[in-house]
Structure formats: structure tokens, C-alpha cells
Write a protein that holds these residues in place. Structure first.
Motif, short mmCIF file in Angstrom:
data_model
loop_
_atom_site.label_atom_id
_atom_site.label_comp_id
_atom_site.label_asym_id
_atom_site.label_seq_id
_atom_site.Cartn_x
_atom_site.Cartn_y
_atom_site.Cartn_z
N LEU A 136 48.34 46.68 35.05
CA LEU A 136 47.48 45.50 35.10
C LEU A 136 46.04 45.92 34.88
CD1 LEU A 136 45.91 45.57 38.06
CD2 LEU A 136 48.10 44.72 38.85
N LEU A 137 45.22 44.95 34.58
CA LEU A 137 43.79 45.15 34.45
C LEU A 137 43.12 44.36 35.56
CD1 LEU A 137 43.37 44.56 30.58
CD2 LEU A 137 43.69 46.74 31.78
N VAL A 138 42.13 44.99 36.22
CA VAL A 138 41.40 44.30 37.28
C VAL A 138 39.90 44.54 37.09
CG1 VAL A 138 41.58 46.17 38.96
CG2 VAL A 138 41.30 43.85 39.76
N ASP A 139 39.13 43.50 37.33
CA ASP A 139 37.68 43.59 37.20
C ASP A 139 37.15 44.40 38.38
OD1 ASP A 139 34.94 43.21 37.03
OD2 ASP A 139 35.10 41.06 36.60
N PRO A 140 36.56 45.57 38.13
CA PRO A 140 36.05 46.38 39.24
C PRO A 140 34.88 45.74 39.97
CG PRO A 140 35.73 47.52 37.14
CD PRO A 140 36.42 46.22 36.85
N ASP A 141 34.34 44.65 39.44
CA ASP A 141 33.32 43.91 40.17
C ASP A 141 33.92 43.12 41.34
OD1 ASP A 141 31.32 44.85 38.54
OD2 ASP A 141 31.25 43.06 37.27
N HIS A 142 35.26 43.20 41.45
CA HIS A 142 35.98 42.58 42.56
C HIS A 142 36.71 43.68 43.33
CE1 HIS A 142 35.15 38.56 41.01
NE2 HIS A 142 35.41 39.05 39.81
N PRO A 143 35.95 44.50 44.08
CA PRO A 143 36.56 45.66 44.74
C PRO A 143 37.65 45.31 45.75
CG PRO A 143 34.29 45.35 45.49
CD PRO A 143 34.52 44.40 44.36
N LYS A 144 37.57 44.13 46.38
CA LYS A 144 38.61 43.75 47.33
C LYS A 144 39.94 43.51 46.61
CE LYS A 144 35.61 41.77 50.84
NZ LYS A 144 35.21 40.57 51.57
N VAL A 145 39.87 42.95 45.42
CA VAL A 145 41.09 42.72 44.64
C VAL A 145 41.67 44.07 44.21
CG1 VAL A 145 42.04 41.67 42.55
CG2 VAL A 145 40.31 40.45 43.88
N GLN A 146 40.82 44.95 43.73
CA GLN A 146 41.28 46.27 43.32
C GLN A 146 41.90 47.02 44.51
OE1 GLN A 146 38.43 48.47 41.01
NE2 GLN A 146 39.79 50.21 40.76
N GLY A 153 50.36 49.94 45.86
CA GLY A 153 50.86 51.14 45.20
C GLY A 153 50.31 51.43 43.82
N TYR A 154 49.44 50.60 43.31
CA TYR A 154 48.83 50.85 41.99
C TYR A 154 47.79 51.96 42.13
CZ TYR A 154 50.75 46.50 40.08
OH TYR A 154 51.58 45.50 39.63
N ARG A 155 47.59 52.68 41.03
CA ARG A 155 46.49 53.65 40.98
C ARG A 155 45.71 53.42 39.70
NH1 ARG A 155 47.42 58.44 37.80
NH2 ARG A 155 49.53 58.41 36.96
N THR A 156 44.42 53.60 39.79
CA THR A 156 43.56 53.42 38.62
C THR A 156 43.70 54.64 37.72
OG1 THR A 156 42.02 52.10 39.93
CG2 THR A 156 41.18 53.04 37.87
N GLN A 161 38.12 47.58 27.94
CA GLN A 161 37.54 46.27 27.66
C GLN A 161 38.35 45.68 26.50
OE1 GLN A 161 33.41 46.20 26.48
NE2 GLN A 161 33.25 44.01 26.91
N PRO A 162 39.35 44.83 26.81
CA PRO A 162 40.24 44.35 25.76
C PRO A 162 39.62 43.38 24.77
CG PRO A 162 40.80 43.36 27.86
CD PRO A 162 39.72 44.37 28.13
N PHE A 163 38.56 42.69 25.18
CA PHE A 163 37.87 41.74 24.31
C PHE A 163 36.38 41.95 24.45
CE2 PHE A 163 41.80 39.73 25.78
CZ PHE A 163 42.41 39.43 24.58
N PRO A 164 35.61 41.71 23.39
CA PRO A 164 34.16 41.92 23.49
C PRO A 164 33.48 41.12 24.61
CG PRO A 164 34.81 41.59 21.20
CD PRO A 164 36.02 41.31 22.04
N ASP A 165 34.03 39.96 24.96
CA ASP A 165 33.41 39.14 25.99
C ASP A 165 34.08 39.28 27.35
OD1 ASP A 165 35.74 37.85 25.21
OD2 ASP A 165 34.87 35.84 25.30
N SER A 166 34.99 40.24 27.47
CA SER A 166 35.66 40.43 28.76
C SER A 166 34.97 41.53 29.57
CB SER A 166 37.13 40.81 28.54
OG SER A 166 37.26 42.15 28.11
N PRO A 167 35.25 41.55 30.87
CA PRO A 167 34.72 42.66 31.66
C PRO A 167 35.34 43.99 31.22
CG PRO A 167 35.51 40.87 33.07
CD PRO A 167 35.94 40.55 31.66
N ASP A 168 34.73 45.06 31.65
CA ASP A 168 35.30 46.41 31.45
C ASP A 168 36.24 46.63 32.63
OD1 ASP A 168 35.72 48.95 30.44
OD2 ASP A 168 33.95 49.79 31.43
N PHE A 169 37.52 46.39 32.41
CA PHE A 169 38.51 46.39 33.47
C PHE A 169 38.95 47.78 33.88
CE2 PHE A 169 39.42 42.21 31.45
CZ PHE A 169 39.32 41.39 32.58
N ALA A 170 39.38 47.91 35.14
CA ALA A 170 40.09 49.10 35.59
C ALA A 170 41.55 48.91 35.18
CB ALA A 170 39.98 49.25 37.10
N VAL A 171 42.15 49.95 34.60
CA VAL A 171 43.56 49.94 34.23
C VAL A 171 44.31 50.54 35.41
CG1 VAL A 171 45.29 50.79 32.60
CG2 VAL A 171 42.98 50.26 31.78
#
Length: 185
Positions: A136-146, A153-156, A161-171
Motif C-alpha cells: 500500500l501507499l500511505v501519505d507520510p504527512d499522516h504519521p498516525k496512519v502510517q 505488520g507493514y514495513r516501509t 509519487q505515482p502522479f504529479p499531483d499526488s503526495p510522495d507516499f511511503a511504500v
């Protein structure tokens, strides 16, 4: 200010690709409620496109949570095309079994947040998947969600950044065998 709901009546219903015409508006309505204060954001306005994009995949899987018949949240995704897994560029050597379920969305309406519905939806969606991994991709600007995904059990493994207007997500990557084993414990 609305207060969270405490309920033991959450019903989880599973849907697939062929169900999208019937559930599409439910997904859009839950999204509109979940992002009511952020609907002026262009990326949030593209949500209908994402629903249609994911829903056209024959392996599309969705779980919707209902509280006394009212839709309160959903989770969906689809199998990744071999060789196009979001984690691939971030691992130096691919896992022995690279099959991956792309966990695209997890959304809960505000009144039902912090009630356990998110974890119920996540578990219901991934526990029966045949793939070896979920990503999954998660916006690191939402640390509680990450942090919540890390608790599950997920690990980063990288950023994307899948789209030019999207956040730079944590994979984030989850071995599904471990998640299934933990679910059975």
C-alpha cells in the motif's frame, strides 16, 4: 463535533469486480463524508476515477462495513500485475513469491473512526488473499496512519509519487503469510 460511535453491530460484506455498478455510489458517498473538509483538493476530487480504475480489474476485491445497514467504511484493492508491484523498485532482490495484492483504499466515515472498523476492514480484505504480499501507499504527512499500518505488520520499503499531483507516499509491504498466521493466533 460528532462523537465516535461505539457499536458491536458492524457487518462486513465482500464484493468483487462484477459488483462495482451496485456499490460505486456507496464508495463515493463514504469518501465524500470522510473528506468533507478536503473536497476542494484536486487529488480528492479524482476519487471517482480511482474507483473506476481499480474496479475494472477482474480481481478487484472490496469489503464494506455496515452499522445497522448504514455504510460506514470500506477497503478495496486488486492483484498487482506481475512485474508492476509498487515495492519492486525498492527491494534489491524480489521475494521468492512476488505475487502481490495492491491495497488501494481504506476509508472510514468520521463518526466510526477509532472504533476498530479500520482493522476489521483491513483484516477482512487481506486474510483470504492468495497473494504472498500486500502493498500500500500511505501519505507520510499522516504519521498516525502510517504507524497503524506498522502495527498491522507493514514495513516501509521506499517512497513513490505515482502522479504529479499526488503526495510522495511511503511504500509499505506486508507478507500475507505472517498476517494470516497472526490472524489465526
Amino acid at each position: 463535533m460528532e462523537h465516535p460511535v461505539t457499536t458491536a453491530t458492524i457487518e462486513l460484506r465482500h464484493y468483487g469486480h462484477d459488483d462495482l455498478p451496485r456499490i460505486r455510489q456507496i464508495l463515493l458517498d463514504v469518501h465524500a463524508d470522510a473528506y468533507a473538509d478536503e473536497m476542494d483538493d484536486e487529488f480528492n476530487q479524482k476519487f471517482p476515477w480511482f474507483v473506476d480504475h481499480w474496479g475494472k480489474n477482474p480481481g478487484f476485491a472490496c469489503v464494506i462495513a455496515y452499522d445497522q445497514g448504514e455504510p460506514v467504511g470500506f477497503a478495496y484493492g486488486a492483484p498487482a500485475a506481475p512485474g508492476r508491484e509498487w515495492w519492486r523498485e525498492h527491494l534489491s532482490s524480489p521475494p521468492e513469491d512476488p505475487s502481490t495484492f495492491s491495497f488501494s483504499e481504506l476509508m472510514v466515515r468520521p463518526r466510526w473512526r477509532k472504533t476498530g472498523v479500520s482493522e476489521q476492514l483491513h483484516t477482512a480484505l487481506v486474510r483470504s488473499r492468495p497473494e504472498a504480499h500486500a502493498v500500500l501507499l500511505v501519505d507520510p504527512d499522516h504519521p498516525k496512519v502510517q504507524a497503524l499500518y506498522e502495527e498491522w505488520g507493514y514495513r516501509t520499503v521506499g517512497r513513490q509519487q505515482p502522479f504529479p499531483d499526488s503526495p510522495d507516499f511511503a511504500v509499505m509491504l506486508l507478507p500475507l503469510d505472517a498476517a494470516r498466521d497472526e490472524d489465526l493466533a
